[in-house]
Design a protein around this motif. Sequence first.
Motif, short mmCIF file in Angstrom:
data_model
loop_
_atom_site.label_atom_id
_atom_site.label_comp_id
_atom_site.label_asym_id
_atom_site.label_seq_id
_atom_site.Cartn_x
_atom_site.Cartn_y
_atom_site.Cartn_z
N ARG A 85 39.18 15.96 42.84
CA ARG A 85 37.86 16.61 42.44
C ARG A 85 37.21 15.60 41.80
NH1 ARG A 85 36.98 20.95 37.56
NH2 ARG A 85 37.71 18.94 36.31
N LEU A 86 35.94 15.45 42.29
CA LEU A 86 34.88 14.58 41.56
C LEU A 86 34.06 15.00 40.90
CD1 LEU A 86 33.69 11.57 41.99
CD2 LEU A 86 32.46 12.32 44.05
N ASP A 97 25.43 26.33 44.72
CA ASP A 97 27.03 26.70 44.71
C ASP A 97 27.75 25.67 45.70
OD1 ASP A 97 26.90 28.71 43.13
OD2 ASP A 97 26.11 30.15 44.55
N PRO A 98 28.95 25.36 45.47
CA PRO A 98 29.89 24.46 46.34
C PRO A 98 30.31 25.21 47.95
CG PRO A 98 31.12 25.45 44.59
CD PRO A 98 29.85 26.05 44.41
N TYR A 148 31.46 20.28 52.59
CA TYR A 148 31.33 19.00 51.95
C TYR A 148 29.95 18.99 50.76
CZ TYR A 148 34.92 17.14 54.83
OH TYR A 148 36.10 16.85 55.54
N ILE A 149 29.67 20.32 50.63
CA ILE A 149 28.52 20.61 49.55
C ILE A 149 29.05 20.79 48.46
CG2 ILE A 149 26.61 22.33 49.01
CD1 ILE A 149 26.42 22.68 52.15
N PRO A 150 28.57 19.93 47.40
CA PRO A 150 28.97 19.97 46.02
C PRO A 150 28.33 20.95 45.29
CG PRO A 150 27.29 18.18 46.17
CD PRO A 150 27.47 18.90 47.44
N SER A 151 28.74 21.35 44.20
CA SER A 151 27.93 22.22 43.29
C SER A 151 27.08 21.27 42.27
CB SER A 151 28.99 23.11 42.23
OG SER A 151 29.62 22.16 41.41
N LEU A 152 26.01 21.60 42.24
CA LEU A 152 25.05 21.03 41.17
C LEU A 152 24.57 21.97 40.02
CD1 LEU A 152 22.58 19.19 43.82
CD2 LEU A 152 24.28 18.19 42.12
N SER A 153 24.64 21.36 38.71
CA SER A 153 24.49 21.97 37.34
C SER A 153 23.39 21.27 36.58
CB SER A 153 25.54 22.26 36.75
OG SER A 153 26.19 23.35 37.65
N SER A 191 32.45 18.23 43.11
CA SER A 191 33.13 18.57 44.39
C SER A 191 34.64 18.38 44.42
CB SER A 191 32.40 17.64 45.46
OG SER A 191 32.53 16.24 45.11
N THR A 192 35.20 19.23 45.58
CA THR A 192 36.65 19.31 45.49
C THR A 192 36.80 19.02 46.89
OG1 THR A 192 36.63 20.95 43.87
CG2 THR A 192 38.61 20.64 45.23
#
Length: 251
Positions: A120-121, A61-62, A67-72, A109-110
């Motif tokens: 947003r990246l 979860d982001p 600065y932790i992105p979401s990973l799917s 990530s936002t």
Amino acid sequence: MPMASGQRTVANSTMVKYGLTDHISIQIFPAISYRWKKHEGNTSGLKFGDLPVDVLWRFLDPDPKRYIPSLSLFAGMLMPTGDYTQLGRSQDGAGNGAYVFRTALVEQSTYELPDDHTLRLRMWGMFRRAVSSARLQDMTSYGTTKGFVGRGRPGMSGQTGFSLEFGFNQRLVLALDVARDWANGARVWGSYRGGRRIDRISAASGDWMVAPALEYSWSPRFGVVAGASTFFAGHNTNLTVSPQVAVNMIF
């Protein structure tokens, strides 16, 4: 608008996504198209393509403040629902006739920027591999002609890329996608009437894609995106510029 091959395509695609849990969802991506090309005619009507069916799992979860992105991770299958064999016209081929396994890793990530702007990246890597071959007869999407009987298998393929979205405000967003596509050649084997046998693998291909776009949302659930995808610097790939317009609806 293809610049070299003369191929023209009008397509409509709709993503349907259903959340099974907060972290697991399933999606399908049906698409229909109509194609035409100079000296080769057009399709005999609207054509339904191969159908992607995927399961998505967001395992991280982001947390924008840290600065932790979401990973799917997603994995699924491309179902052979499009026409590919015994075609009446060369433009009627809308599928490859094989079950194709698909998997991808997606990062998102936002970041909050000064003056209430948002960046947003997204980054992704996708891989596809056929797990079956297609039975071919006569004119097919693999380039065979009348009198052929045999089989075909699409080559492995994949894509890596990233997307940047800059929010001017809550309604207007400027987006840019950059991606690298690659594909191994498809294999075709069998024979024509008269006994002539073939067993060939088409040439591999690859290209870079750049797609700038502008998105306007008049509500949190509805918006429109307009832009153009440009394919260039490719190996065995024609220069292509494809204007695109999409309507986003979230229910």
